[in-house]
Design a protein around this motif. Structure first.
Motif, PDB file in Angstrom:
ATOM      1  N   MET A  69      38.776-113.381 -18.282  1.00 56.76           N
ATOM      2  CA  MET A  69      39.148-114.771 -18.536  1.00 56.76           C
ATOM      3  C   MET A  69      40.420-115.099 -17.765  1.00 56.76           C
ATOM      4  SD  MET A  69      36.802-115.647 -20.744  1.00 56.76           S
ATOM      5  CE  MET A  69      37.227-117.058 -21.763  1.00 56.76           C
ATOM      6  N   SER A  71      43.080-117.979 -17.800  1.00 57.40           N
ATOM      7  CA  SER A  71      43.547-119.150 -18.552  1.00 57.40           C
ATOM      8  C   SER A  71      42.415-119.815 -19.332  1.00 57.40           C
ATOM      9  CB  SER A  71      44.224-120.157 -17.613  1.00 57.40           C
ATOM     10  OG  SER A  71      45.394-119.584 -17.084  1.00 57.40           O
ATOM     11  N   GLY A  72      41.663-118.986 -20.051  1.00 56.41           N
ATOM     12  CA  GLY A  72      40.669-119.513 -20.983  1.00 56.41           C
ATOM     13  C   GLY A  72      39.307-119.813 -20.400  1.00 56.41           C
ATOM     14  N   VAL A  73      39.104-119.543 -19.099  1.00 51.35           N
ATOM     15  CA  VAL A  73      37.792-119.801 -18.496  1.00 51.35           C
ATOM     16  C   VAL A  73      37.266-118.504 -17.881  1.00 51.35           C
ATOM     17  CG1 VAL A  73      36.498-121.152 -16.810  1.00 51.35           C
ATOM     18  CG2 VAL A  73      38.440-122.188 -18.006  1.00 51.35           C
ATOM     19  N   TRP A  98      46.918-116.802 -17.556  1.00 49.57           N
ATOM     20  CA  TRP A  98      46.705-115.844 -18.657  1.00 49.57           C
ATOM     21  C   TRP A  98      45.398-115.103 -18.409  1.00 49.57           C
ATOM     22  CZ3 TRP A  98      50.273-115.386 -22.685  1.00 49.57           C
ATOM     23  CH2 TRP A  98      51.314-116.330 -22.653  1.00 49.57           C
ATOM     24  N   GLU A 100      42.708-112.380 -19.707  1.00 44.86           N
ATOM     25  CA  GLU A 100      42.243-111.688 -20.926  1.00 44.86           C
ATOM     26  C   GLU A 100      40.887-111.066 -20.668  1.00 44.86           C
ATOM     27  OE1 GLU A 100      42.809-113.469 -25.097  1.00 44.86           O
ATOM     28  OE2 GLU A 100      43.118-115.166 -23.782  1.00 44.86           O
ATOM     29  N   PRO A 101      40.584-109.967 -21.332  1.00 48.25           N
ATOM     30  CA  PRO A 101      39.232-109.389 -21.177  1.00 48.25           C
ATOM     31  C   PRO A 101      38.190-110.243 -21.899  1.00 48.25           C
ATOM     32  CG  PRO A 101      40.455-108.195 -22.847  1.00 48.25           C
ATOM     33  CD  PRO A 101      41.405-109.204 -22.288  1.00 48.25           C
ATOM     34  N   TRP A 102      36.910-110.056 -21.579  1.00 51.84           N
ATOM     35  CA  TRP A 102      35.832-110.665 -22.376  1.00 51.84           C
ATOM     36  C   TRP A 102      36.065-110.216 -23.813  1.00 51.84           C
ATOM     37  CZ3 TRP A 102      35.047-113.242 -18.426  1.00 51.84           C
ATOM     38  CH2 TRP A 102      34.168-113.024 -17.382  1.00 51.84           C
ATOM     39  N   ARG A 103      35.959-111.118 -24.763  1.00 49.77           N
ATOM     40  CA  ARG A 103      36.150-110.720 -26.157  1.00 49.77           C
ATOM     41  C   ARG A 103      34.865-110.930 -26.944  1.00 49.77           C
ATOM     42  NH1 ARG A 103      41.226-109.210 -26.942  1.00 49.77           N
ATOM     43  NH2 ARG A 103      42.934-110.271 -25.841  1.00 49.77           N
ATOM     44  N   ALA A 167      31.256-114.159 -22.989  1.00 56.08           N
ATOM     45  CA  ALA A 167      32.697-114.389 -23.083  1.00 56.08           C
ATOM     46  C   ALA A 167      33.015-115.850 -23.355  1.00 56.08           C
ATOM     47  CB  ALA A 167      33.375-113.945 -21.788  1.00 56.08           C
ATOM     48  N   ALA A 168      32.245-116.769 -22.761  1.00 53.63           N
ATOM     49  CA  ALA A 168      32.549-118.196 -22.896  1.00 53.63           C
ATOM     50  C   ALA A 168      32.012-118.781 -24.190  1.00 53.63           C
ATOM     51  CB  ALA A 168      31.965-118.958 -21.715  1.00 53.63           C
TER      52      ALA A 168
ATOM     53  N   ARG B 101      32.948-112.088 -32.733  1.00 48.62           N
ATOM     54  CA  ARG B 101      34.185-112.055 -31.945  1.00 48.62           C
ATOM     55  C   ARG B 101      35.343-111.715 -32.875  1.00 48.62           C
ATOM     56  NH1 ARG B 101      34.128-116.420 -28.204  1.00 48.62           N
ATOM     57  NH2 ARG B 101      33.178-114.885 -26.846  1.00 48.62           N
ATOM     58  N   VAL B 103      38.268-110.303 -32.318  1.00 50.83           N
ATOM     59  CA  VAL B 103      39.591-110.662 -31.793  1.00 50.83           C
ATOM     60  C   VAL B 103      39.448-111.970 -31.013  1.00 50.83           C
ATOM     61  CG1 VAL B 103      41.517-109.921 -30.336  1.00 50.83           C
ATOM     62  CG2 VAL B 103      40.170-108.218 -31.573  1.00 50.83           C
ATOM     63  N   TYR B 105      40.518-115.226 -28.537  1.00 56.56           N
ATOM     64  CA  TYR B 105      41.255-115.426 -27.289  1.00 56.56           C
ATOM     65  C   TYR B 105      42.586-116.111 -27.567  1.00 56.56           C
ATOM     66  CZ  TYR B 105      36.985-114.553 -24.579  1.00 56.56           C
ATOM     67  OH  TYR B 105      35.873-113.997 -24.015  1.00 56.56           O
ATOM     68  N   MET B 107      43.747-117.993 -25.161  1.00 61.88           N
ATOM     69  CA  MET B 107      43.437-119.272 -24.525  1.00 61.88           C
ATOM     70  C   MET B 107      41.936-119.328 -24.275  1.00 61.88           C
ATOM     71  SD  MET B 107      45.200-120.758 -21.096  1.00 61.88           S
ATOM     72  CE  MET B 107      46.899-120.612 -21.571  1.00 61.88           C
ATOM     73  N   HIS B 108      41.277-120.382 -24.736  1.00 62.65           N
ATOM     74  CA  HIS B 108      39.825-120.512 -24.540  1.00 62.65           C
ATOM     75  C   HIS B 108      39.513-121.984 -24.305  1.00 62.65           C
ATOM     76  CE1 HIS B 108      35.509-119.337 -25.996  1.00 62.65           C
ATOM     77  NE2 HIS B 108      35.576-119.632 -24.718  1.00 62.65           N
ATOM     78  N   LYS B 109      39.154-122.312 -23.060  1.00 62.57           N
ATOM     79  CA  LYS B 109      38.867-123.714 -22.727  1.00 62.57           C
ATOM     80  C   LYS B 109      37.376-123.972 -22.820  1.00 62.57           C
ATOM     81  CE  LYS B 109      42.754-124.429 -19.661  1.00 62.57           C
ATOM     82  NZ  LYS B 109      43.104-123.952 -18.325  1.00 62.57           N
TER      83      LYS B 109
END
Lengths: 256, 233
Positions: A69, A71-73, A98, A100-103, A167-168, B101, B103, B105, B107-109
């Motif tokens: 990810m 910045s959230g995308v 920012w 981040e790994p796939w969560r 992830a999304a 999920r 945990v 994020y 930031m998640h858009k």
């Protein structure tokens, strides 16, 4: 250009993890995102610190290994593109990002930005065999395939299994991935003999791996680097629904 | 194969279907469509409040329903069962989604999802509580503001007496806005869930969902608002 990175650092699956800030003052706009991380890592190694772990392989946007990810995308701001094919010219000087790994429960974190995506492999494996001729090559036109179906099957088969859809998705659903894998065989004559069984097994494996459900909101479609359409999810739903009600008791196998 | 998935395969085909996410989504789609059908009928019946005859037609319609128990109770049982099944499936799916999920994020858009689609759960919760109040208010007649004066035969009078209260009208209009939003995503989503998707029809289905969602919200809201403004007396 100058970029500030906040990167998720986590030593292993049990570590709590957290963000660390990195200042990158000399980023070339011609670098790919991963090349930029390579430079950051060289600097970290020179300072005797642990480099940032991230998955990558072909760096041509076709293998499905990279992805996190930004910045959230998922895969960052450019649509239809994997992280390795995203270039720094898509960002502005002074941007703070920012990473981040796939969560998802189905994607346990291995380290930093790398996650274990073998759940996707197990979904594919649960689809089982396909009854195709494996002897000498058969005549090219022996099995008629309408051109529109061949195109749709190829569109679905473009899925590289990167996991951005999961992830999304707010529900961490693997519906787009699973539906692409179900669709590319369901659209072809070669996929018909095991079509029903494949739909049932792959959907149930997807559920058993702990992925959430689909709420038809389309976030997966928006981030997919191969632009797989959610029309495939409808096809999966249709196949699963029909297969569930058509199903008859199978003759018990000796094993399992 | 793990023991968990083994026990699923040993279950009957229906139990197996209902235990899957797609099975629960199918339940939501079918029961949602049944409730949509009820809502359309409910709206058309209630719009007789605008007949301008002091409620003669509306009260006659209510009396007709009361004297046709097969229709009244048939509808109540089917819609009630649909509501329970809809809530059951939603609760099960929400639980899975929360677990999927662990945990969150930092930031998640969201790139293309509509506000309606992202608020299906909380919108649904609001509607659930609204339905309970609405039944106590205008069906059973034990909720304020007309608990003491509720009449089982003069439902026109019940409406006129209730909707003089601006706060109550606001609650009803808000609930109908939530219903419109819920239907906007739900009516589109049910086609996708049942696999009835085709690129040629999907834009029209989306448009149809928007139009029906808006018509239902505006149609129902028009009654309390008209009464509050004194257009219906």
């Amino acid at each position: 250009m100058r970029i500030t990175l906040n990167v998720w650092r986590q030593k292993n699956a049990r570590d709590a993890g957290g963000f660390e800030k990195y200042d990158c003052p000399n980023v070339s706009e011609d670098m790919s995102f991963l090349e930029m991380l390579d430079v950051v890592n060289e600097d970290l190694i020179a300072k005797g610190r642990d480099p940032i772990a991230f998955d990558h392989d072909c760096r041509e946007g076709i293998c499905g290994m990279c992805g996190f990810m930004i910045s959230g995308v998922a895969h960052g701001p450019e649509s239809g593109t994997t992280v390795c094919q995203l270039h720094m010219r898509k960002f502005k000087d002074g941007d703070e990002l920012w990473l981040e790994p796939w969560r998802a429960k189905g994607f346990p974190i291995i380290r930093d930005l790398t996650v274990d995506r073998s759940a996707l492999d197990r979904i594919v494996a649960s689809g089982g065999f396909v009854s195709v001729h494996t002897g000498s090559a058969i005549d090219g036109n022996a099995i008629p395939v309408p051109k529109p179906n061949a195109d749709l099957a190829m569109d679905a088969a473009q899925c590289i299994g990167c996991g951005a859809c999961v992830a999304a998705c707010p529900n961490a659903s693997a519906s787009l991935f699973t539906s692409a894998k179900i669709s590319h065989l369901a659209l072809l004559p070669q996929g018909q003999p095991e079509r029903d069984r494949r739909a049932i097994n792959m959907v149930e494996r997807m559920n058993a791996e702990g992925f959430g459900h689909c709420t038809n909101i389309g976030e997966c479609e928006a981030v997919c680097p191969k632009e797989i359409k959610i029309e495939n999810i409808a096809r999966m739903n249709r196949d699963y629904l029909c297969a569930s009600f058509k199903k008859r008791p199978e003759v018990k196998r000796v094993e399992d | 194969m793990s023991t968990a998935s083994q026990s699923v395969s040993d279950a009957g085909p229906l139990a197996r279907f209902l235990s899957s996410t797609l099975g629960k989504k199918t339940v939501m789609a079918v029961t949602g469509f049944i409730m949509f059908g009820f809502v359309v009928g409910h709206l058309v019946g209630n719009l007789q409040v605008f007949a301008g005859d002091g409620g003669v037609k509306l009260n006659a319609y209510a009396a007709f329903l009361k004297n046709t128990p097969a229709l009244l109770w048939g509808t109540r049982i089917v819609v009630g069962f649909s509501l329970i099944a809809h809530v059951w499936a939603a609760a099960g799916l929400k639980r899975l989604s929360n677990e999927a999920r662990p945990v969150q994020y930092k930031m998640h858009k969201h790139l293309q999802s509509t506000a309606a689609s992202k608020n299906m759960f909380w919108g649904g919760i609001s509607l659930f509580f609204y339905i309970i109040y609405h039944l106590l208010h205008l069906t059973v007649g034990v909720a304020s503001p007309i608990a003491g004066s509720f009449s089982h035969t003069n439902i026109y009078g019940n409406m006129i007496a209730s909707f003089q209260n601006p706060a109550l009208v606001a609650v009803y209009v808000f609930a109908m806005f939530a219903l419109g939003m819920h239907l906007y995503h739900g009516l589109y989503s049910l086609f996708q869930t049942l696999g009835l998707s085709h690129p040629a029809y999907m834009p029209r289905i989306r448009l149809g969902a928007k139009v029906f969602g808006a018509l239902i919200a505006i149609g129902f809201s028009s009654m309390p608002v008209a009464i509050l403004l004194g257009a219906v007396k």
